[in-house]
Design a protein around this motif. Sequence first.
Motif, PDB file in Angstrom:
ATOM      1  N   ARG A 235       0.607  -1.165  -0.081  1.00 12.31           N
ATOM      2  CA  ARG A 235      -0.035  -0.105  -0.058  1.00 12.31           C
ATOM      3  C   ARG A 235       0.756   1.245  -0.007  1.00 12.31           C
ATOM      4  O   ARG A 235       0.597   2.067  -0.609  1.00 12.31           O
ATOM      5  CB  ARG A 235      -0.853  -0.039   1.012  1.00 12.31           C
ATOM      6  CG  ARG A 235      -2.099  -0.980   1.176  1.00 12.31           C
ATOM      7  CD  ARG A 235      -3.098  -0.716   2.326  1.00 12.31           C
ATOM      8  NE  ARG A 235      -3.945  -1.809   2.323  1.00 12.31           N
ATOM      9  CZ  ARG A 235      -4.019  -2.805   3.194  1.00 12.31           C
ATOM     10  NH1 ARG A 235      -2.990  -2.997   4.032  1.00 12.31           N
ATOM     11  NH2 ARG A 235      -4.791  -3.805   3.189  1.00 12.31           N
TER      12      ARG A 235
ATOM     13  N   ALA B 210       0.792   4.033  -3.018  1.00 13.56           N
ATOM     14  CA  ALA B 210       0.483   5.257  -2.686  1.00 13.56           C
ATOM     15  C   ALA B 210       1.663   6.453  -2.860  1.00 13.56           C
ATOM     16  O   ALA B 210       1.468   7.598  -3.395  1.00 13.56           O
ATOM     17  CB  ALA B 210       0.162   5.300  -1.164  1.00 13.56           C
ATOM     18  N   GLU B 211       2.851   5.881  -3.077  1.00 12.30           N
ATOM     19  CA  GLU B 211       3.953   6.864  -3.545  1.00 12.30           C
ATOM     20  C   GLU B 211       3.874   6.907  -4.979  1.00 12.30           C
ATOM     21  O   GLU B 211       5.135   7.533  -5.682  1.00 12.30           O
ATOM     22  CB  GLU B 211       5.289   6.535  -2.869  1.00 12.30           C
ATOM     23  CG  GLU B 211       5.329   6.363  -1.298  1.00 12.30           C
ATOM     24  CD  GLU B 211       6.439   5.822  -0.903  1.00 12.30           C
ATOM     25  OE1 GLU B 211       6.949   6.017   0.471  1.00 12.30           O
ATOM     26  OE2 GLU B 211       7.358   4.960  -1.704  1.00 12.30           O
TER      27      GLU B 211
END
Length: 236
Positions: free
Chosen positions: A62, A66-67
């Motif tokens: 995750r 997300a990055e």
Amino acid sequence: MLLAEDDRAIRNALERALTLEGYQVMAVADGVEALAQAHRNRPDVLVLDVMMPGIDGLQVCRVLRAEGNRTPILMLTALVETADRIAGLDAGADDYVVKPFDVEEVFARLRALLRRTSPVGVGSATAPAEAPRPVLERFIEAAGIRMDPQARRAWRGARELELTRTEFELLELLVRNTGIVLDHSTIYDRIWGYDFGPGSKNLAVYVGYLRRKLDEPGAAQLIHTVRGVGYVLRED
């Protein structure tokens, strides 16, 4: 390659096997170190155990997604329920292998993931580059689905779909073959590059997850199961 597995015996055995197969392996024992290594030296592919102390494999996945990190991720899991597999796909993983696993299956899944992102054969520095691909048409459309293969974007009507790499490729295959029943072996070969056999539930999990993203209240279901054969995209 980055391998994160907290079980020392499995980690050491898998590291040796992958090294003998020709991979350069960085092996770590937990999710914290996995994130640190992924940030320090971006690997070509990650192999993450789901159940690790502290930060587990799902959390690592995750964070990276997300990055904006799109590195292929293969999850190792002892969890066999469909909901558990969906959780891994939800976190952004590209594929998974259930423990106990055959190392040859791990190799096959890694080859399939790397073929999607690298023009050079895995484990061979002298493998020839792929022939240049023809320029794809800007959009393909069928059954209310519109896809932009170059931008890797897809819509049902006006709603844009948030798809993982594997989901996008599966939907693209179905859209390009609208109305044609594709058998399991054909889909496995085209998407994963390997037929995992009649006992594998991998395809069913991805189809189920894709349906959840496609289906809308009151609208026709688009992906249909042809029992004992495969799947077809059509708007009834």
